[in-house]
Design an enzyme around this catalytic site. Structure first.
Site, PDB file in Angstrom:
ATOM      1  N   ASP A   1     -54.315 -68.380  -0.808  1.00  0.00           N
ATOM      2  CA  ASP A   1     -54.350 -69.792  -1.167  1.00  0.00           C
ATOM      3  C   ASP A   1     -55.514 -69.976  -2.159  1.00  0.00           C
ATOM      4  OD1 ASP A   1     -54.834 -72.502  -1.326  1.00  0.00           O
ATOM      5  OD2 ASP A   1     -54.614 -72.865   0.834  1.00  0.00           O
TER       6      ASP A   1
ATOM      7  N   GLU B   1     -80.018 -53.211  -9.505  1.00  0.00           N
ATOM      8  CA  GLU B   1     -79.411 -52.236  -8.594  1.00  0.00           C
ATOM      9  C   GLU B   1     -78.225 -51.595  -9.308  1.00  0.00           C
ATOM     10  OE1 GLU B   1     -77.204 -54.072  -5.234  1.00  0.00           O
ATOM     11  OE2 GLU B   1     -78.215 -55.916  -5.827  1.00  0.00           O
TER      12      GLU B   1
ATOM     13  N   CYS C   1     -80.544 -57.491  -4.354  1.00  0.00           N
ATOM     14  CA  CYS C   1     -80.657 -58.685  -5.210  1.00  0.00           C
ATOM     15  C   CYS C   1     -82.068 -59.250  -5.260  1.00  0.00           C
ATOM     16  CB  CYS C   1     -79.720 -59.781  -4.714  1.00  0.00           C
ATOM     17  SG  CYS C   1     -78.020 -59.297  -4.780  1.00  0.00           S
TER      18      CYS C   1
ATOM     19  N   THR D   1     -66.033 -62.052  -5.094  1.00  0.00           N
ATOM     20  CA  THR D   1     -67.470 -62.316  -5.259  1.00  0.00           C
ATOM     21  C   THR D   1     -68.101 -61.391  -6.306  1.00  0.00           C
ATOM     22  OG1 THR D   1     -68.186 -60.866  -3.438  1.00  0.00           O
ATOM     23  CG2 THR D   1     -67.632 -63.110  -2.859  1.00  0.00           C
TER      24      THR D   1
ATOM     25  N   HIS E   1     -80.355 -67.658  -3.681  1.00  0.00           N
ATOM     26  CA  HIS E   1     -79.590 -66.533  -4.228  1.00  0.00           C
ATOM     27  C   HIS E   1     -78.122 -66.867  -3.959  1.00  0.00           C
ATOM     28  CE1 HIS E   1     -77.702 -62.751  -4.847  1.00  0.00           C
ATOM     29  NE2 HIS E   1     -77.464 -62.550  -3.559  1.00  0.00           N
TER      30      HIS E   1
ATOM     31  N   LYS F   1     -73.622 -72.890   2.681  1.00  0.00           N
ATOM     32  CA  LYS F   1     -73.638 -72.599   4.120  1.00  0.00           C
ATOM     33  C   LYS F   1     -75.075 -72.578   4.633  1.00  0.00           C
ATOM     34  CE  LYS F   1     -70.888 -68.903   5.140  1.00  0.00           C
ATOM     35  NZ  LYS F   1     -69.765 -69.058   6.089  1.00  0.00           N
TER      36      LYS F   1
ATOM     37  N   ASN G   1     -71.298 -63.317  -9.004  1.00  0.00           N
ATOM     38  CA  ASN G   1     -72.564 -62.711  -8.583  1.00  0.00           C
ATOM     39  C   ASN G   1     -73.140 -61.868  -9.709  1.00  0.00           C
ATOM     40  OD1 ASN G   1     -74.706 -61.882  -7.016  1.00  0.00           O
ATOM     41  ND2 ASN G   1     -73.488 -60.899  -5.417  1.00  0.00           N
TER      42      ASN G   1
ATOM     43  N   SER H   1     -79.930 -57.742   0.103  1.00  0.00           N
ATOM     44  CA  SER H   1     -79.395 -57.037   1.273  1.00  0.00           C
ATOM     45  C   SER H   1     -80.223 -55.810   1.579  1.00  0.00           C
ATOM     46  CB  SER H   1     -77.952 -56.625   1.002  1.00  0.00           C
ATOM     47  OG  SER H   1     -77.104 -57.728   1.162  1.00  0.00           O
TER      48      SER H   1
HETATM   49  P1  HMG Z   1     -63.151 -63.046   3.716  1.00  0.00           P
HETATM   50  O1  HMG Z   1     -63.035 -62.450   5.066  1.00  0.00           O
HETATM   51  O2  HMG Z   1     -62.105 -62.670   2.747  1.00  0.00           O
HETATM   52  O3  HMG Z   1     -63.116 -64.608   3.752  1.00  0.00           O
HETATM   53  O4  HMG Z   1     -64.575 -62.652   3.136  1.00  0.00           O
HETATM   54  P2  HMG Z   1     -63.120 -65.631   4.996  1.00  0.00           P
HETATM   55  O5  HMG Z   1     -61.864 -65.493   5.754  1.00  0.00           O
HETATM   56  O6  HMG Z   1     -64.418 -65.526   5.717  1.00  0.00           O
HETATM   57  O7  HMG Z   1     -63.067 -66.991   4.175  1.00  0.00           O
HETATM   58  C1  HMG Z   1     -64.140 -67.370   3.352  1.00  0.00           C
HETATM   59  C2  HMG Z   1     -64.325 -68.874   3.483  1.00  0.00           C
HETATM   60  O8  HMG Z   1     -63.160 -69.520   2.932  1.00  0.00           O
HETATM   61  C3  HMG Z   1     -64.427 -69.367   4.928  1.00  0.00           C
HETATM   62  O9  HMG Z   1     -65.348 -70.424   4.921  1.00  0.00           O
HETATM   63  C4  HMG Z   1     -63.032 -69.908   5.204  1.00  0.00           C
HETATM   64  O10 HMG Z   1     -62.997 -70.897   6.213  1.00  0.00           O
HETATM   65  C5  HMG Z   1     -62.688 -70.489   3.842  1.00  0.00           C
HETATM   66  P3  HMG Z   1     -66.708 -70.354   5.815  1.00  0.00           P
HETATM   67  O11 HMG Z   1     -66.305 -70.131   7.208  1.00  0.00           O
HETATM   68  O12 HMG Z   1     -67.472 -69.139   5.273  1.00  0.00           O
HETATM   69  O13 HMG Z   1     -67.390 -71.640   5.520  1.00  0.00           O
HETATM   70  N1  HMG Z   1     -61.234 -70.667   3.598  1.00  0.00           N
HETATM   71  C6  HMG Z   1     -60.699 -71.745   2.993  1.00  0.00           C
HETATM   72  N2  HMG Z   1     -61.269 -72.879   2.515  1.00  0.00           N
HETATM   73  C7  HMG Z   1     -60.444 -73.792   1.920  1.00  0.00           C
HETATM   74  N3  HMG Z   1     -59.090 -73.636   1.815  1.00  0.00           N
HETATM   75  C8  HMG Z   1     -58.491 -72.509   2.298  1.00  0.00           C
HETATM   76  C9  HMG Z   1     -59.312 -71.506   2.907  1.00  0.00           C
HETATM   77  N4  HMG Z   1     -59.065 -70.295   3.461  1.00  0.00           N
HETATM   78  C10 HMG Z   1     -60.252 -69.787   3.878  1.00  0.00           C
HETATM   79  N5  HMG Z   1     -57.175 -72.370   2.174  1.00  0.00           N
HETATM   80  C11 HMG Z   1     -66.759 -62.608   2.216  1.00  0.00           C
HETATM   81  C12 HMG Z   1     -65.528 -63.477   2.516  1.00  0.00           C
HETATM   82  C13 HMG Z   1     -67.817 -63.471   1.554  1.00  0.00           C
HETATM   83  C14 HMG Z   1     -67.311 -62.037   3.523  1.00  0.00           C
HETATM   84  C15 HMG Z   1     -66.336 -61.444   1.264  1.00  0.00           C
HETATM   85  O14 HMG Z   1     -65.909 -61.961   0.045  1.00  0.00           O
HETATM   86  C16 HMG Z   1     -67.437 -60.426   1.011  1.00  0.00           C
HETATM   87  O15 HMG Z   1     -67.601 -59.472   1.780  1.00  0.00           O
HETATM   88  N6  HMG Z   1     -68.246 -60.602  -0.105  1.00  0.00           N
HETATM   89  C17 HMG Z   1     -69.338 -59.685  -0.435  1.00  0.00           C
HETATM   90  C18 HMG Z   1     -70.540 -59.856   0.461  1.00  0.00           C
HETATM   91  C19 HMG Z   1     -71.374 -61.082   0.161  1.00  0.00           C
HETATM   92  O16 HMG Z   1     -71.294 -61.681  -0.886  1.00  0.00           O
HETATM   93  N7  HMG Z   1     -72.251 -61.451   1.128  1.00  0.00           N
HETATM   94  C20 HMG Z   1     -73.129 -62.578   0.955  1.00  0.00           C
HETATM   95  C21 HMG Z   1     -74.428 -62.452   1.738  1.00  0.00           C
HETATM   96  S1  HMG Z   1     -75.255 -60.907   1.372  1.00  0.00           S
HETATM   97  C22 HMG Z   1     -75.988 -61.183  -0.200  1.00  0.00           C
HETATM   98  O17 HMG Z   1     -76.070 -62.278  -0.641  1.00  0.00           O
HETATM   99  C23 HMG Z   1     -76.486 -59.987  -0.926  1.00  0.00           C
HETATM  100  C24 HMG Z   1     -75.595 -59.485  -2.060  1.00  0.00           C
HETATM  101  O18 HMG Z   1     -75.695 -60.354  -3.177  1.00  0.00           O
HETATM  102  C25 HMG Z   1     -75.958 -58.058  -2.434  1.00  0.00           C
HETATM  103  C26 HMG Z   1     -77.404 -57.730  -2.784  1.00  0.00           C
HETATM  104  O19 HMG Z   1     -78.360 -58.183  -2.201  1.00  0.00           O
HETATM  105  O20 HMG Z   1     -77.549 -56.853  -3.670  1.00  0.00           O
HETATM  106  C27 HMG Z   1     -74.132 -59.466  -1.649  1.00  0.00           C
END
Ligand code: HMG
Length: 385
Positions: free
Chosen positions: A30, A80, A112, A153, A234, A243, A276, A309
């Protein structure tokens, strides 16, 4: 006491993007999951000619001029997406931009968080050498892999910051609250060119580190959080910041909550379009805030949360200075984002797979829209133009 902080910010992202509606359709999701649930409209797509060094040169060339070039004697490159296991990206950058050779130039890594580590080191250096300037870079390519949960992302780009005494944009607090812990939320083993991630766990740790460091700052330094006019985060994807913001909002009055939510929207305008950029994401969000906020004024205080991270978190305060608004800079940032070319999913996948570079020597076609390019490897040495 001399004030030290960010004097100039330069931003670069390559000229291709993927629309999240197109990605959602192809991945049978979606679109609102990506647009609202993740909070991304688009993500930059990074051609092989734009590695971390080339993007950094494209960003930094916007803020280097004849008045500051020879005063820069500290060049810190946070990344990184390093291009060599030994030689730092900072030395390549110094050469490409013809920077002062009487300088310390090195690379720094903690996911990051790297650019914040660089910024804090530069602040300490400029405090004791107020007539000097430092160049701090955050430049990265966020890659998770095709058809992975992290794909939505991705993104990439570079932020370059000139750190000086009596800065034009923002002074940085002497105090800072930081926290680090061994956490396997996101990592990239040697030779992997995509990240490994425990996505939901990484979200939880991010929120925990935010709450810990913002409270530590307020407790240790007796700081009233009501002084904050905005909080910048970040932003690995823009919903992540929202969030975290929602976690702290109940501690504020309704009026303050509305104010912080309004400023948050300004702070994610650019990140929604770029995705990102790891080390640069927090500072792209800061840039987005100062370019797009209609309410902020000089003297206002902004809370700044950095997360890398692995994991490292830090919270500090920035105070906006008289010159923080710059119409020329904001127009140029908007133009860079708006004038990118839309790729369809097949085209994006091809560019993505081209990012798996061969071993040995090879040539890469330069991107004509970028001033600096990585053009391949010759005699096992990277070549830039
Ligand atoms: P996912 O499992 O595909 O998604 O992974 P989900 O099922 O958790 O859904 C995401 C959100 O969309 C949820 O909202 C759902 O409810 C919503 P939340 O509960 O989070 O508020 N949703 C909808 N909303 C509106 N209409 C809809 C609908 N369907 C679902 N129809 C995940 C998501 C971010 C985990 C994944 O993309 C991922 O693994 N990303 C990479 C990791 C990441 O970015 N982590 C962030 C924190 S770590 C960080 O910031 C460090 C980093 O930058 C690296 C570094 O430091 O170098 C990553």
């Amino acid at each position: 006491m001399t004030e030290v902080g960010i004097d100039k910010i330069g931003f670069f992202t390559p000229n291709f993007y993927l629309d999240m509606n197109d990605l959602a359709e192809d991945r049978n999701e979606d679109p609102n999951k990506y647009l609202i649930g993740i909070g991304q409209n688009k993500q930059s797509v990074i051609p092989s000619s734009q590695d971390a060094v080339a993007m950094a040169a494209n960003a930094a060339s916007k803020i280097i001029d004849e008045t500051n070039r020879n005063k820069i004697d500290l060049i810190i490159f946070g990344t990184e997406s390093g291009v060599d296991n030994s030689k730092s990206a900072a030395i390549y950058l110094q050469n490409l931009l013809n920077l002062n050779k009487n300088a310390r130039a090195f690379e720094i890594k903690q996911a990051c968080y790297g650019a914040t580590a660089g910024l804090q080191m530069a602040k300490e250096y400029i405090k004791s050498h107020p007539d000097k300037k430092a160049l701090v870079i955050g430049s990265d390519i966020a890659r998770y892999g095709l058809k992975t949960a992290g794909e939505v992302t991705q993104g990439g780009g570079a932020i370059a910051m000139l750190i000086s005494s009596n800065p034009n944009i923002m002074s940085i607090s002497d105090d800072s609250a930081f926290h680090s812990e061994d956490i396997m939320d996101f990592w990239r083993p040697l030779k992997n060119n995509v990240a490994l991630v425990d996505g939901h766990y990484s979200n939880d740790i991010y929120e925990q580190f935010f709450m810990k460091t913002i409270h530590d700052y307020s407790d240790k330094f007796n700081y009233d959080l009501n002084n904050l006019k905005a909080i910048t985060f970040h932003l690995p994807y823009t919903k992540m910041g929202l969030k975290a913001l929602h976690k702290i909002l109940p501690e504020f009055s309704q009026t303050k909550q509305n104010e912080l939510l309004t400023e948050f929207e300004s702070s994610r305008v650019y990140n929604k379009e770029v995705g990102n950029l790891y080390t640069g994401s927090l500072y792209l969000s800061l840039l987005s805030l100062i370019d797009n906020s209609k309410n902020l004024k000089p003297g206002d205080q902004v809370g700044i949360f950095s997360y890398g991270s692995g994991a490292q978190g830090e919270f500090y305060i920035g105070t906006l200075k008289d010159g923080f608004k710059d119409l020329k800079r904001s127009n140029s940032n908007l133009k860079l984002i708006e004038e990118r070319t839309r790729l369809n999913v097949d085209e994006y996948e091809k560019v993505f797979l081209d990012g798996d570079l061969p071993d040995g020597n090879f040539e890469i076609t330069p991107n004509k829209k970028a001033r600096f390019n990585f053009i391949g490897v010759k005699d096992l040495k990277r070549q830039y133009k």
